[in-house]
Design an enzyme around this catalytic site. Structure first.
Site, PDB file in Angstrom:
ATOM      1  N   GLY A  69      35.618  37.680  31.299  1.00  0.00           N
ATOM      2  CA  GLY A  69      34.567  37.710  30.264  1.00  0.00           C
ATOM      3  C   GLY A  69      33.452  38.561  30.724  1.00  0.00           C
ATOM      4  N   GLY A 105      31.554  29.353  24.024  1.00  0.00           N
ATOM      5  CA  GLY A 105      30.595  30.455  23.964  1.00  0.00           C
ATOM      6  C   GLY A 105      29.148  30.010  23.918  1.00  0.00           C
ATOM      7  N   ASP A 231      32.328  38.218  40.469  1.00  0.00           N
ATOM      8  CA  ASP A 231      31.680  38.574  39.199  1.00  0.00           C
ATOM      9  C   ASP A 231      30.218  38.161  39.175  1.00  0.00           C
ATOM     10  OD1 ASP A 231      33.137  35.990  39.173  1.00  0.00           O
ATOM     11  OD2 ASP A 231      32.090  35.703  37.288  1.00  0.00           O
ATOM     12  N   ASP A 241      23.248  34.891  38.002  1.00  0.00           N
ATOM     13  CA  ASP A 241      23.995  33.693  37.658  1.00  0.00           C
ATOM     14  C   ASP A 241      23.452  32.448  38.345  1.00  0.00           C
ATOM     15  OD1 ASP A 241      25.833  31.771  36.863  1.00  0.00           O
ATOM     16  OD2 ASP A 241      27.316  33.310  36.489  1.00  0.00           O
TER      17      ASP A 241
HETATM   18  P1  AMP Z   1      30.424  31.849  35.713  1.00  0.00           P
HETATM   19  O1  AMP Z   1      31.316  31.103  36.621  1.00  0.00           O
HETATM   20  O2  AMP Z   1      29.287  31.054  35.177  1.00  0.00           O
HETATM   21  O3  AMP Z   1      30.005  33.153  36.272  1.00  0.00           O
HETATM   22  O4  AMP Z   1      31.297  32.162  34.405  1.00  0.00           O
HETATM   23  C1  AMP Z   1      32.475  32.901  34.462  1.00  0.00           C
HETATM   24  C2  AMP Z   1      32.876  33.336  33.073  1.00  0.00           C
HETATM   25  O5  AMP Z   1      33.087  32.226  32.225  1.00  0.00           O
HETATM   26  C3  AMP Z   1      31.842  34.216  32.380  1.00  0.00           C
HETATM   27  O6  AMP Z   1      32.485  35.284  31.771  1.00  0.00           O
HETATM   28  C4  AMP Z   1      31.252  33.322  31.347  1.00  0.00           C
HETATM   29  O7  AMP Z   1      30.788  34.050  30.252  1.00  0.00           O
HETATM   30  C5  AMP Z   1      32.415  32.430  31.000  1.00  0.00           C
HETATM   31  N1  AMP Z   1      31.943  31.175  30.431  1.00  0.00           N
HETATM   32  C6  AMP Z   1      31.229  30.195  31.037  1.00  0.00           C
HETATM   33  N2  AMP Z   1      30.955  29.202  30.173  1.00  0.00           N
HETATM   34  C7  AMP Z   1      31.501  29.556  28.978  1.00  0.00           C
HETATM   35  C8  AMP Z   1      31.552  28.961  27.664  1.00  0.00           C
HETATM   36  N3  AMP Z   1      30.960  27.778  27.389  1.00  0.00           N
HETATM   37  N4  AMP Z   1      32.198  29.642  26.702  1.00  0.00           N
HETATM   38  C9  AMP Z   1      32.793  30.811  26.953  1.00  0.00           C
HETATM   39  N5  AMP Z   1      32.769  31.418  28.146  1.00  0.00           N
HETATM   40  C10 AMP Z   1      32.139  30.803  29.151  1.00  0.00           C
HETATM   41 MG    MG Z   2      28.746  34.577  36.066  1.00  0.00          MG
END
Ligand code: AMP
Ligand code: MG
Length: 465
Positions: A69, A105, A231, A241
């Protein structure tokens, strides 16, 4: 990929960063109007802007995900700030994107305010970071373990290029695409690399240098990022983040708060190793640009990667010297021994990292009582203080680098709980105190104190909620 935000039924402004809006040349009064709020949640798009959801790959806890994402974020566009620098304006929690996988999302008020508070605290501490422009409650419910109020965070970054962005480009096997991405990163973040004999190796070394410095800065303030996936590591060297991050109180290299980091991969003391590991992944992604001959590319990348540890060690040693108020002339080996012995003393005594250094400045000015109150092993401390004082520490210089106030977990939780329930007073006060972390204020003692015992040990943070 071009994309749009989801509707927000009832946008309400919860936090707004006026100084940052001014830096970006935005009209703060206009942003506070209903039409302005629509812009801050992405449902009104300025003429000519074309919001996009950015794909990236990444290693999460060591395992590779080819497509992560942004599942719930939109890049609204770029702005030129008052210093002439291009900055991304980005929304988090603005609805599902094509990269959302199973996610909804959305984001809840608490975690978005948490990112606002902690990222702005980091900025005030002088640590490179993405910034928070606003948090707007959407009026929509978000389903988690319970039903929570939803919110969108408007975030500003010098870019959202990550190690994972390079992994994504590399995985396409399109070397020209990878080169274009690297050229953008060089132009935007590390322009000196363009003039190097090998610009892409120089790009790698520049990222390595900013990350070595960044992680040292985290360690010096006791910041535990909590989810150092590839990421979540920027090419610019900004912290990004703020999911499960939290500040260490009692000094312990094993400090870890994240509920999903069961193995402690991203614990406090492991952060430099995690950063180095991530940089190895960046180097892998860049190999085809570093040299046409794969063996030579690997050899060059490995040589560069070896410079991470000495760079990090030097940044940390400089920072510790400053925290101890010691002059540049003090002997390196003597200072290194002092630091080693101090860390052992702090760890054995479960001493609060932030309070210790702040009170140590009083000892430099001749009053050791405040710092002695923090330590049980008084004989050990007194012996250490005597060796330290022999180097003529400068208390005033210490007060300029050792914060009084950090976003302590119990204070952040308390302010977020109140804000989620509709009361913003504690949040505003916390933001105000954290905005001047080196300035001791009368009547704000509770903001400088560690969590009550019953809070601290059990504190856990949650990711991506
Ligand atoms: P993170 O571990 O917070 O860096 O998230 C990793 C990926 O998961 C990123 O691309 C976020 O946008 C996606 N993500 C986290 N929470 C959600 C959610 N509630 N809906 C959709 N994508 C999510
Ligand atoms: Mg992230």
């Amino acid at each position: 990929m071009p994309w749009q935000a989801e509707e927000a039924p009832d946008p309400r402004l919860l936090a707004f960063n006026e100084p940052l809006a001014a830096e970006l040349g935005l009209d703060a009064a206009a942003l506070r109007t209903p039409e302005g709020l629509r812009l801050l949640v992405g449902t009104a798009v300025p003429d000519g802007a074309r919001p996009v959801a950015q794909a990236y790959s990444g290693h999460q806890f060591g395992g590779y995900s080819p497509r992560l994402g942004d599942g719930r974020a939109l890049l609204l566009g770029e702005l030129v700030d008052d210093a002439g620098t291009v900055r991304d304006l980005h929304l988090k929690g603005s609805g599902r994107t094509p990269f959302a996988r199973g996610g909804d999302g959305l984001a809840a008020v608490g975690p978005m305010l948490r990112e606002y508070v902690v990222s702005e605290a980091m900025h005030a501490l002088g640590i490179p970071t993405t910034r928070a422009l606003a948090v707007v409650a959407t009026g929509r419910a978000v389903r988690r373990e319970t039903v929570l109020p939803g919110a969108v965070l408007a975030r500003v970054a010098s870019s959202h290029l990550r190690v994972g962005s390079f992994q994504y480009a590399r995985a396409t096997d399109d070397v020209d695409l990878l080169r274009r991405l690297a050229d953008v990163a060089i132009a935007r973040h590390h322009p000196a690399a363009a003039d190097a004999a090998n610009p892409y190796l120089a790009l790698f070394e520049a990222v390595l240098a900013v990350q070595a410095s960044l992680v040292a800065r985290w360690m010096l303030v006791g910041f535990v990022h909590g989810v150092m996936n590839t990421d979540n590591m920027t090419i610019s060297g900004e912290t990004i983040d703020y999911g499960p991050c939290a500040f260490m109180e009692a000094y312990d290299p094993d400090t870890s708060f994240s509920s999903i980091d069961e193995g402690g991969r991203y614990r406090y003391g492991y952060q430099p190793l995690a950063a180095e590991w991530n940089l190895a992944r960046l180097a892998e992604a860049l190999l085809p640009l570093i040299d046409e001959d794969p063996d030579r590319a690997v050899a060059l990348a490995v040589e560069s990667l070896k410079t991470f540890r000495p760079r990090y060690d030097a940044a940390l040693a400089d920072g510790m010297r400053a925290k101890l108020g010691l002059p540049a002339g003090a002997d390196d080996a003597v200072v290194a021994d002092l630091v080693t012995d101090l860390l052992a003393l702090l760890q054995a005594g479960h001493v609060d990292w932030t309070s210790f250094f702040r009170r140590l400045a009083d000892a430099a000015r001749g009053d050791a009582e405040p710092v002695r109150l923090l330590v049980l092993d008084l004989a050990g401390l007194d012996g250490w203080l005597e060796r330290w004082r022999a180097l003529s520490p400068d208390g005033a210089a210490m007060d300029r680098v050792n914060p009084v106030y950090i976003p302590r977990n119990h204070l952040v939780e308390e302010a977020l709980d109140a804000a989620t329930g509709g009361d913003l007073a504690l949040l505003d006060e916390l933001l105000d105190v954290l905005g001047s972390p080196f300035e001791e204020r009368p009547d704000h003692e509770r903001y400088a104190e560690p969590a009550p015992r019953d809070f601290g040990a059990a504190f856990r943070t949650f990711c991506g909620t």
